[in-house]
Motif scaffolding. Structure first.
Motif, PDB file in Angstrom:
ATOM      1  N   CYS A  17       0.832  -1.213   0.000  1.00  0.00           N
ATOM      2  CA  CYS A  17       0.000   0.000   0.000  1.00  0.00           C
ATOM      3  C   CYS A  17       0.862   1.257   0.000  1.00  0.00           C
ATOM      4  O   CYS A  17       0.565   2.210  -0.718  1.00  0.00           O
ATOM      5  CB  CYS A  17      -0.930   0.007   1.206  1.00  0.00           C
ATOM      6  SG  CYS A  17      -2.287  -1.158   1.058  1.00  0.00           S
ATOM      7  N   LEU A  18       1.931   1.250   0.793  1.00  0.00           N
ATOM      8  CA  LEU A  18       2.822   2.407   0.816  1.00  0.00           C
ATOM      9  C   LEU A  18       3.466   2.641  -0.544  1.00  0.00           C
ATOM     10  O   LEU A  18       3.604   3.788  -0.977  1.00  0.00           O
ATOM     11  CB  LEU A  18       3.906   2.235   1.879  1.00  0.00           C
ATOM     12  CG  LEU A  18       3.469   2.457   3.316  1.00  0.00           C
ATOM     13  CD1 LEU A  18       4.637   2.210   4.264  1.00  0.00           C
ATOM     14  CD2 LEU A  18       2.911   3.850   3.520  1.00  0.00           C
ATOM     15  N   LYS A  19       3.849   1.562  -1.220  1.00  0.00           N
ATOM     16  CA  LYS A  19       4.439   1.695  -2.553  1.00  0.00           C
ATOM     17  C   LYS A  19       3.445   2.339  -3.521  1.00  0.00           C
ATOM     18  O   LYS A  19       3.806   3.228  -4.290  1.00  0.00           O
ATOM     19  CB  LYS A  19       4.867   0.331  -3.095  1.00  0.00           C
ATOM     20  CG  LYS A  19       6.205  -0.124  -2.623  1.00  0.00           C
ATOM     21  CD  LYS A  19       6.587  -1.397  -3.335  1.00  0.00           C
ATOM     22  CE  LYS A  19       8.005  -1.780  -3.029  1.00  0.00           C
ATOM     23  NZ  LYS A  19       8.403  -3.018  -3.701  1.00  0.00           N
ATOM     24  N   LEU A  20       2.196   1.883  -3.477  1.00  0.00           N
ATOM     25  CA  LEU A  20       1.173   2.446  -4.361  1.00  0.00           C
ATOM     26  C   LEU A  20       0.933   3.918  -4.064  1.00  0.00           C
ATOM     27  O   LEU A  20       0.791   4.733  -4.979  1.00  0.00           O
ATOM     28  CB  LEU A  20      -0.138   1.665  -4.222  1.00  0.00           C
ATOM     29  CG  LEU A  20      -0.153   0.269  -4.822  1.00  0.00           C
ATOM     30  CD1 LEU A  20      -1.449  -0.445  -4.476  1.00  0.00           C
ATOM     31  CD2 LEU A  20       0.023   0.336  -6.333  1.00  0.00           C
ATOM     32  N   ILE A  21       0.912   4.258  -2.787  1.00  0.00           N
ATOM     33  CA  ILE A  21       0.700   5.650  -2.399  1.00  0.00           C
ATOM     34  C   ILE A  21       1.856   6.512  -2.908  1.00  0.00           C
ATOM     35  O   ILE A  21       1.643   7.591  -3.467  1.00  0.00           O
ATOM     36  CB  ILE A  21       0.554   5.771  -0.866  1.00  0.00           C
ATOM     37  CG1 ILE A  21      -0.789   5.171  -0.436  1.00  0.00           C
ATOM     38  CG2 ILE A  21       0.672   7.217  -0.414  1.00  0.00           C
ATOM     39  CD1 ILE A  21      -0.929   4.983   1.056  1.00  0.00           C
ATOM     40  N   MET A  22       3.073   6.023  -2.723  1.00  0.00           N
ATOM     41  CA  MET A  22       4.238   6.793  -3.167  1.00  0.00           C
ATOM     42  C   MET A  22       4.269   6.934  -4.688  1.00  0.00           C
ATOM     43  O   MET A  22       4.642   7.984  -5.197  1.00  0.00           O
ATOM     44  CB  MET A  22       5.538   6.158  -2.660  1.00  0.00           C
ATOM     45  CG  MET A  22       5.683   6.200  -1.146  1.00  0.00           C
ATOM     46  SD  MET A  22       5.367   7.817  -0.412  1.00  0.00           S
ATOM     47  CE  MET A  22       6.732   8.752  -1.035  1.00  0.00           C
ATOM     48  N   GLN A  23       3.872   5.889  -5.407  1.00  0.00           N
ATOM     49  CA  GLN A  23       3.811   5.985  -6.867  1.00  0.00           C
ATOM     50  C   GLN A  23       2.780   7.022  -7.288  1.00  0.00           C
ATOM     51  O   GLN A  23       3.002   7.782  -8.219  1.00  0.00           O
ATOM     52  CB  GLN A  23       3.471   4.628  -7.479  1.00  0.00           C
ATOM     53  CG  GLN A  23       4.610   3.653  -7.417  1.00  0.00           C
ATOM     54  CD  GLN A  23       4.207   2.253  -7.856  1.00  0.00           C
ATOM     55  OE1 GLN A  23       3.027   1.985  -8.122  1.00  0.00           O
ATOM     56  NE2 GLN A  23       5.166   1.352  -7.913  1.00  0.00           N
ATOM     57  N   GLY A  24       1.664   7.050  -6.592  1.00  0.00           N
ATOM     58  CA  GLY A  24       0.621   8.036  -6.881  1.00  0.00           C
ATOM     59  C   GLY A  24       1.097   9.450  -6.627  1.00  0.00           C
ATOM     60  O   GLY A  24       0.815  10.361  -7.387  1.00  0.00           O
ATOM     61  N   LYS A  25       1.852   9.644  -5.540  1.00  0.00           N
ATOM     62  CA  LYS A  25       2.367  10.977  -5.227  1.00  0.00           C
ATOM     63  C   LYS A  25       3.389  11.410  -6.262  1.00  0.00           C
ATOM     64  O   LYS A  25       3.435  12.572  -6.636  1.00  0.00           O
ATOM     65  CB  LYS A  25       2.979  10.998  -3.825  1.00  0.00           C
ATOM     66  CG  LYS A  25       1.941  11.002  -2.741  1.00  0.00           C
ATOM     67  CD  LYS A  25       2.565  11.164  -1.383  1.00  0.00           C
ATOM     68  CE  LYS A  25       1.463  11.201  -0.334  1.00  0.00           C
ATOM     69  NZ  LYS A  25       2.005  11.331   1.017  1.00  0.00           N
ATOM     70  N   SER A  26       4.207  10.490  -6.755  1.00  0.00           N
ATOM     71  CA  SER A  26       5.188  10.826  -7.797  1.00  0.00           C
ATOM     72  C   SER A  26       4.482  11.264  -9.065  1.00  0.00           C
ATOM     73  O   SER A  26       4.870  12.227  -9.710  1.00  0.00           O
ATOM     74  CB  SER A  26       6.074   9.624  -8.114  1.00  0.00           C
ATOM     75  OG  SER A  26       6.735   9.184  -6.977  1.00  0.00           O
TER      76      SER A  26
END
Length: 101
Positions: A75-84
């Protein structure tokens, strides 16, 4: 801690079966998990065994923590990808506004 075992006393007598019981991660339990992960250096450095030790919750097993850590990390990876992606899009929008693309 809320385990869903239907009051089956068989689970009480069989630790390997009890370790596979479903656990309902309450908000409070999740917050303790997040704090433990942070204390151990974040999701990339925290190990299930370390998180289990830091949390110190009776009845919580390495099976529960390992599963939750995997989902948490994903989930953290997906969130960080979304923020990028959001940063890139907002940067593109800003450059088009000032005419420098």
């Amino acid at each position: 801690m809320d385990t869903t075992n239907g009051g089956n006393s068989l689970l009480d007598n069989n630790p390997s079966l009890a370790s596979k019981t479903r656990l309902r991660w309450t908000h409070e339990l999740h917050e303790r998990f997040v704090d433990a992960v942070a204390q151990l250096g974040g999701p990339d450095r925290a190990t299930p065994k370390g998180v289990l030790r830091v949390m110190g919750v009776q009845g919580l097993t390495i099976y529960h923590v390992k599963s939750h850590l995997q989902v948490f990390h994903s989930c953290l990876k997906l969130i960080m990808q979304g923020k990028s992606a959001d940063k890139k899009e907002s940067g593109d929008m800003l450059s088009s506004l000032d005419g420098s693309s």
